[in-house]
Design an enzyme around this catalytic site. Structure first.
Site, PDB file in Angstrom:
ATOM      1  N   PHE A 151     -41.988  42.571 -70.882  1.00  0.00           N
ATOM      2  CA  PHE A 151     -42.621  41.254 -71.000  1.00  0.00           C
ATOM      3  C   PHE A 151     -41.715  40.390 -71.864  1.00  0.00           C
ATOM      4  CE2 PHE A 151     -45.197  37.827 -72.493  1.00  0.00           C
ATOM      5  CZ  PHE A 151     -46.023  37.532 -71.412  1.00  0.00           C
ATOM      6  N   ASP A 236     -34.814  41.752 -77.492  1.00  0.00           N
ATOM      7  CA  ASP A 236     -35.961  40.848 -77.578  1.00  0.00           C
ATOM      8  C   ASP A 236     -36.882  41.371 -78.678  1.00  0.00           C
ATOM      9  OD1 ASP A 236     -38.347  39.509 -77.394  1.00  0.00           O
ATOM     10  OD2 ASP A 236     -38.417  39.491 -75.209  1.00  0.00           O
ATOM     11  N   LYS A 265     -42.863  34.164 -82.594  1.00  0.00           N
ATOM     12  CA  LYS A 265     -44.166  34.604 -83.133  1.00  0.00           C
ATOM     13  C   LYS A 265     -44.294  34.536 -84.664  1.00  0.00           C
ATOM     14  CE  LYS A 265     -45.289  37.666 -79.244  1.00  0.00           C
ATOM     15  NZ  LYS A 265     -46.488  37.205 -78.599  1.00  0.00           N
TER      16      LYS A 265
HETATM   17  C1  LIG Z   1     -41.391  40.722 -76.274  1.00  0.00           C
HETATM   18  C2  LIG Z   1     -41.808  39.316 -75.956  1.00  0.00           C
HETATM   19  N1  LIG Z   1     -40.901  38.442 -75.507  1.00  0.00           N
HETATM   20  C3  LIG Z   1     -41.228  37.166 -75.219  1.00  0.00           C
HETATM   21  C4  LIG Z   1     -42.524  36.718 -75.359  1.00  0.00           C
HETATM   22  C5  LIG Z   1     -42.871  35.288 -75.032  1.00  0.00           C
HETATM   23  O1  LIG Z   1     -43.154  34.591 -76.187  1.00  0.00           O
HETATM   24  P1  LIG Z   1     -43.992  33.216 -76.096  1.00  0.00           P
HETATM   25  O2  LIG Z   1     -45.384  33.585 -75.718  1.00  0.00           O
HETATM   26  O3  LIG Z   1     -43.872  32.633 -77.480  1.00  0.00           O
HETATM   27  O4  LIG Z   1     -43.328  32.370 -75.076  1.00  0.00           O
HETATM   28  C6  LIG Z   1     -43.501  37.601 -75.811  1.00  0.00           C
HETATM   29  C7  LIG Z   1     -44.903  37.160 -75.951  1.00  0.00           C
HETATM   30  O5  LIG Z   1     -45.826  37.914 -76.026  1.00  0.00           O
HETATM   31  C8  LIG Z   1     -43.146  38.931 -76.118  1.00  0.00           C
HETATM   32  O6  LIG Z   1     -44.039  39.824 -76.559  1.00  0.00           O
END
Ligand SMILES: Cc1ncc(COP(=O)(O)O)c(C=O)c1O
Length: 464
Positions: A151, A236, A265
């Site tokens: 994700f 990530d 976050k």
């Molecule tokens: C590992 C990871 N990458 C990217 C994202 C996307 O972040 P955003 O919701 O701030 O766009 C998330 C969101 O849950 C995430 O958990």
């Protein structure tokens, strides 16, 4: 007259669900009502939420990992107040703001050696989009590799790296040149990289959907293979970073040095949306390689002073309040405490995680009567059992948790990093009681199970 938010909050206090039904996501309101999560929250303090009946809830969801410091931390409020009171010239755009420089300087000191440059944006998905573009430009290659069940966000580029069909269906065509390999599979990685045409491998050090942990050799080998085949290794850390796993970055558990680290976050302090890419200088120098390309990627609100101040304050609170240590210690104790229940409860299969990113996995029981009940739920909808855990955790024990992904029986916890021993015991005894109730067939929890199965079957029929 200037709008008074304080007046609106009192005068319209009971209108929230009807407003959402009328003007926002009606289906979300339906979901909340169906599972009994339709509470009206009026206050958030630290790891707790309070509803309009002054009931206290322990928040293990943390706004999907945003509230590492809990809600309304005084140090973040103070930093934001400083910014508001300073009449700063924000987002001049044709300037070099001090606070973004200071936050970049601070974050770089927390990154592995070799990472010296920062790019700021407004969300996790925006950080992922930047990583896609930067890798393509730097390597001159177009392919991006990601993992199954990954994700990385829901904007179109990030969605192209998403491992779950439910998020992608109907939104295509997505970005060409993106493909998935299994997480934790080095042979598949080497095979995918060996043509030397992949710009980047983007990977969560610990996968959020399911809380999947890598073998200890995985990430060091990822770094080696990416370097060998000229692919950029992008970690990530949007969910795992900023203390979540008991170290500042999850990659610190394995001492690896990616080419880019993505964050968002928790850096917000729970207030101001923010995202960022920390990277090796070569990438920045390639993408922004001439004066006429100085604005070749960016966005209007990135580097805004409120977000930068919240980021600086967040890191300072993590350091001053020893939140990495707390996350590691309480996390280990929570895992051990729930793990100790495995012998007692047939449905409980595994507890895993690092720091305060924890999964509790359920599976098919041994005894025949329970097996039949389990099968009824699994046939209606795979993964339904864990809703039979999260709903009573919420309703009976006032613990807000989440299912860890579609089609899996995993409950996930991402609590604020300062949860206490009392909170830990609250969670362990609530799990013990709720899982114990699940072993009583028939029983009130299985009445809920039947209702959930009924909804799932109806929903399936409706989509046929
Ligand atoms: C590992 C990871 N990458 C990217 C994202 C996307 O972040 P955003 O919701 O701030 O766009 C998330 C969101 O849950 C995430 O958990």
């Amino acid at each position: 007259m200037t709008v008074s938010i304080a007046d609106l909050l009192t005068e319209r206090a009971s209108d929230n669900f009807s407003l959402h039904e009328q003007h926002l996501n009606t289906q979300m309101v339906k979901v909340l009502r169906t599972i009994g999560y339709d509470r009206v929250y009026v206050k958030g303090k630290g790891q707790y939420l309070y509803d309009n009946e002054n009931q206290q809830y322990l928040d293990l969801l943390s706004g999907f990992g945003v509230f590492a410091l809990g809600r309304n931390h005084p140090a973040i409020i103070s930093a934001l107040t400083d910014v508001l009171q300073a009449d700063l010239p924000d987002m001049v755009q044709m300037d070099a703001s001090l606070l973004s420089g200071l936050l970049a300087e601070k974050i770089v000191t927390l990154c592995p050696t070799g990472i010296e440059k920062m790019f700021f944006c407004n969300s996790g998905a925006e950080a992922v989009e930047a990583a896609i573009k930067f890798s393509r430009y730097t390597t001159g290659r177009s392919k991006i590799l990601h993992c199954e069940h990954a994700f990385h966000g829901l904007t179109l580029g990030a969605l192209s790296l998403n491992g779950e069909e439910i998020f992608r269906e109907g939104f295509g065509p997505l970005l060409p040149g993106c493909s998935a390999i299994p997480f934790n599979d080095l042979d598949a990685l080497e095979k995918a990289l060996s043509n030397r045409d992949v710009a980047a491998f983007i990977v969560e050090p610990i996968q959020g959907k399911g809380v999947n942990l890598p073998d200890d050799s995985y990430l060091p080998e990822v770094a080696r293979l990416c370097a060998k085949y000229g692919t950029l290794f992008v970690a990530d850390e949007i969910q795992t970073g900023i203390g979540r796993t008991g170290k500042f970055w999850a990659i610190d558990h394995w001492n690896v040095e990616p080419d880019m680290i993505l964050m968002a976050k928790a850096l917000s302090g729970g207030f101001i949306p923010v995202g960022a890419v920390a990277m090796k200088p070569l990438i920045m120098e390639k993408v922004f390689n001439r004066m006429d390309r100085a604005v070749v990627h960016g966005s209007t609100f990135s580097k805004n002073n409120m977000a930068m101040a919240a980021g600086l304050a967040t890191i300072s609170v993590i350091e001053e309040e020893n939140l990495l240590e707390n996350s590691a210690r309480i996390g280990n104790e929570l895992i051990a405490g729930i793990e100790a229940l495995i012998d007692k409860h047939e449905f409980l299969k595994e507890v895993r995680g690092m720091g305060l990113m924890i999964a509790v996995e359920f599976g098919s029981p041994k005894s025949l009567s329970l097996k039949a009940a389990w099968k009824m739920l699994e046939t209606a909808n795979k993964g339904l059992f864990c809703q039979m855990v999260t709903i009573p955790l919420f309703k009976e024990h006032r613990i807000l948790s989440q299912v860890a992904g579609h089609g899996m029986n995993v409950v996930k916890m991402l609590p604020p990093l300062m949860i206490s021993e009392k909170d830990r015991d609250w969670v362990i005894s609530a799990f013990d009681e709720v899982i114990g109730e699940c072993h009583k067939v028939p029983g009130s929890i299985w009445d809920l199970g039947k209702t959930l199965a009924g909804h799932a079957i109806k929903a399936k029929k409706a989509t046929r």
